[in-house]
Scaffold this active site. Structure first.
Site, PDB file in Angstrom:
ATOM      1  N   TRP A 101       0.738  -1.052   0.084  1.00  0.00           N
ATOM      2  CA  TRP A 101       0.067  -0.062   0.223  1.00  0.00           C
ATOM      3  C   TRP A 101       0.634   1.288   0.017  1.00  0.00           C
ATOM      4  O   TRP A 101       0.444   2.169  -0.595  1.00  0.00           O
ATOM      5  CB  TRP A 101      -1.026  -0.035   1.330  1.00  0.00           C
ATOM      6  CG  TRP A 101      -2.011  -0.975   1.198  1.00  0.00           C
ATOM      7  CD1 TRP A 101      -1.989  -2.229   1.813  1.00  0.00           C
ATOM      8  CD2 TRP A 101      -3.024  -1.388   0.114  1.00  0.00           C
ATOM      9  NE1 TRP A 101      -3.147  -3.075   1.492  1.00  0.00           N
ATOM     10  CE2 TRP A 101      -3.600  -2.418   0.061  1.00  0.00           C
ATOM     11  CE3 TRP A 101      -3.279  -0.801  -1.100  1.00  0.00           C
ATOM     12  CZ2 TRP A 101      -4.581  -3.179  -0.636  1.00  0.00           C
ATOM     13  CZ3 TRP A 101      -4.195  -1.291  -1.982  1.00  0.00           C
ATOM     14  CH2 TRP A 101      -4.848  -2.431  -1.571  1.00  0.00           C
ATOM     15  N   ASP A 168      -1.729   6.476   6.298  1.00  0.00           N
ATOM     16  CA  ASP A 168      -2.904   5.707   5.872  1.00  0.00           C
ATOM     17  C   ASP A 168      -2.997   4.622   6.883  1.00  0.00           C
ATOM     18  O   ASP A 168      -2.338   3.858   7.111  1.00  0.00           O
ATOM     19  CB  ASP A 168      -2.234   4.963   4.543  1.00  0.00           C
ATOM     20  CG  ASP A 168      -3.401   3.973   4.041  1.00  0.00           C
ATOM     21  OD1 ASP A 168      -4.284   3.663   4.724  1.00  0.00           O
ATOM     22  OD2 ASP A 168      -2.981   3.263   2.900  1.00  0.00           O
ATOM     23  N   LYS A 192     -12.324  -1.841   6.749  1.00  0.00           N
ATOM     24  CA  LYS A 192     -11.404  -2.823   7.477  1.00  0.00           C
ATOM     25  C   LYS A 192     -11.980  -2.687   8.926  1.00  0.00           C
ATOM     26  O   LYS A 192     -12.928  -3.268   9.165  1.00  0.00           O
ATOM     27  CB  LYS A 192     -10.058  -2.482   7.202  1.00  0.00           C
ATOM     28  CG  LYS A 192      -9.954  -3.190   5.604  1.00  0.00           C
ATOM     29  CD  LYS A 192      -8.577  -2.725   5.046  1.00  0.00           C
ATOM     30  CE  LYS A 192      -8.537  -3.365   3.878  1.00  0.00           C
ATOM     31  NZ  LYS A 192      -7.823  -2.501   2.789  1.00  0.00           N
TER      32      LYS A 192
HETATM   33  C1  LIG Z   1      -7.104  -2.115   1.926  1.00  0.00           C
HETATM   34  C2  LIG Z   1      -5.978  -0.894   1.993  1.00  0.00           C
HETATM   35  C3  LIG Z   1      -5.929   0.142   0.997  1.00  0.00           C
HETATM   36  C4  LIG Z   1      -6.684   0.161  -0.174  1.00  0.00           C
HETATM   37  O1  LIG Z   1      -8.042   0.510   0.139  1.00  0.00           O
HETATM   38  P1  LIG Z   1      -9.223   0.967  -0.931  1.00  0.00           P
HETATM   39  O2  LIG Z   1     -10.469   1.660  -0.052  1.00  0.00           O
HETATM   40  O3  LIG Z   1      -9.665  -0.367  -1.293  1.00  0.00           O
HETATM   41  O4  LIG Z   1      -8.843   1.827  -2.021  1.00  0.00           O
HETATM   42  C5  LIG Z   1      -5.013   1.144   1.276  1.00  0.00           C
HETATM   43  N1  LIG Z   1      -4.360   1.093   2.408  1.00  0.00           N
HETATM   44  C6  LIG Z   1      -4.250   0.161   3.095  1.00  0.00           C
HETATM   45  C7  LIG Z   1      -3.197   0.143   4.561  1.00  0.00           C
HETATM   46  C8  LIG Z   1      -5.137  -1.007   3.011  1.00  0.00           C
HETATM   47  O5  LIG Z   1      -5.239  -2.207   4.113  1.00  0.00           O
END
Ligand SMILES: *Cc1c(COP(=O)(O)O)cnc(C)c1O
Length: 356
Positions: A101, A168, A192
């Site tokens: 990511w 993030d 998540k």
């Molecule tokens: C799942 C995830 C993403 C991507 O997320 P989307 O909402 O599908 O764009 C980005 N960063 C992390 C840390 C993730 O776990």
């Protein structure tokens, strides 16, 4: 009774049953309005109450005061934030690479400016968090991924940075208290740990809003969304409703410190089972282990399909690792009860006894 299993999927991930039950009722009628949550105007009084409560609950849980922080509900997932961050905050971000990511975030920033790599654990297969960062004095911001969903590593504490720290936090926001004093911007796809697919949460320091260039397309400017309270256009109302339910649920569990204690207990139980047998090999180095995503493989990979099949037979699903790492991954976000983790740990111990 509906048939439910323990879902260890990394995202979209499990939600608490009571949240789902309440959402099911609201699909037919939100309160006694006679109109379902999916059918309410995003400017009407009933939805407005939901929207304002989601924001207020997040502020209370995280300690994000109104004066310093804007709390935004956006769309486009964390992946759109990979681009919005450099578009709004400036072209020269420092990136710490700790997995897929953060690499994707860097790739987007490269399309828009001149980011730098300030640290990386790629050489060791992203099994750790880099211990020294090489930060540039004139960086627009510093970007890191607080929990690496795919590799199963997590920052134990946030670094002190001169430039605004951008996080993030897609897979660990609301899993425990966050040191906001170190942060400039936090973003998270909702599907998540927060639990609501379809909304992206962004917390941004108000002083950073002035950086959004007026030449940017309207929908890509944080300042526009902040000015309109995330209702410049139609927001993802149902997803925001689920955030309201999830934040209420977290408060009922005792808030973020209770979530952190539960996460610690669940993760420790699984790592204990993994460490107890040479059959299991954890991916992350012990000091970098994630409390959200427990990644491991079997010393004999041919046994992995057998273990996954046995798990499924016991109602333990979603355990296959990401295609880029292989092995197994147990995602144990807020909504995964201790009983689900206990069932998995017992299976791991029993399987190791039989195969050992
Ligand atoms: C799942 C995830 C993403 C991507 O997320 P989307 O909402 O599908 O764009 C980005 N960063 C992390 C840390 C993730 O776990």
């Amino acid at each position: 009774m509906v048939h439910r299993v323990y879902n260890f999927c990394s995202g979209p991930a499990a939600l608490p049953l009571e949240v789902l039950e309440e959402a099911r009722e609201a699909l037919l009628s939100l309160g006694d309005s006679g109109i379902g949550i999916l059918e309410h105007s995003h400017r009407g009084p009933q939805y407005t109450a939901v929207h304002l409560e989601a924001e207020a609950n997040l502020r209370r849980l995280l300690g994000a005061d109104e004066e310093s922080w804007a709390v935004l509900f956006l769309q486009g997932g964390a992946s759109l934030q990979f681009a919005m961050v450099p578009m709004n905050l400036g072209p020269a971000g420092d990136y710490v690479l700790t997995g897929v990511w953060s690499q994707k975030a860097l790739a987007e920033a490269k399309k828009l400016g001149t980011p730098r790599v300030a640290g990386s654990s790629e050489a060791t297969g992203f099994d750790r968090i880099p211990d020294a960062l090489d930060l540039s004095p004139d960086a627009s911001y510093v970007h890191l991924t607080s929990n690496n969903t795919i590799y199963g590593t997590q920052w134990a504490s946030l670094p002190q940075t001169h430039a605004p720290l951008v996080i993030d936090a897609s897979s660990d926001l609301l899993a425990g208290p966050l040191d906001l004093s170190r942060c400039g911007l936090i973003y998270a796809g909702g599907q998540k740990n927060v639990g609501a697919v379809g909304v992206t949460l962004v917390l941004i320091r108000r002083e950073l809003l002035a950086r959004s260039p007026s030449t940017l397309p309207t929908m890509l400017r944080y300042a526009v969304h902040a000015e309109h309270g995330s209702r410049f256009n139609t927001p993802p109302t149902f997803s925001i409703y689920v955030v309201t339910l999830m934040t209420r649920w977290i408060e009922r569990q005792g808030g973020l410190s209770a979530m952190a204690a539960l996460a610690e207990r669940k993760a420790a139980r699984l790592y204990q089972a993994i460490d107890a047998s040479p059959l299991y090999v954890g991916h992350a180095r012990p000091e970098a282990r994630s409390r959200m995503n427990v990644t491991f493989r079997l010393s004999d990979p041919r046994l992995e399909p057998e273990l996954l099949a046995e798990a499924a037979g016991r109602g333990l699903v979603g355990l296959a690792g990401h295609r880029s790492v292989g092995g197994l991954r147990a995602s144990i976000y807020n909504a995964m009860p201790l009983a689900g983790v206990e069932a998995l740990a017992e299976l791991l111990e029993e399987f190791a006894r039989r195969k050992g």
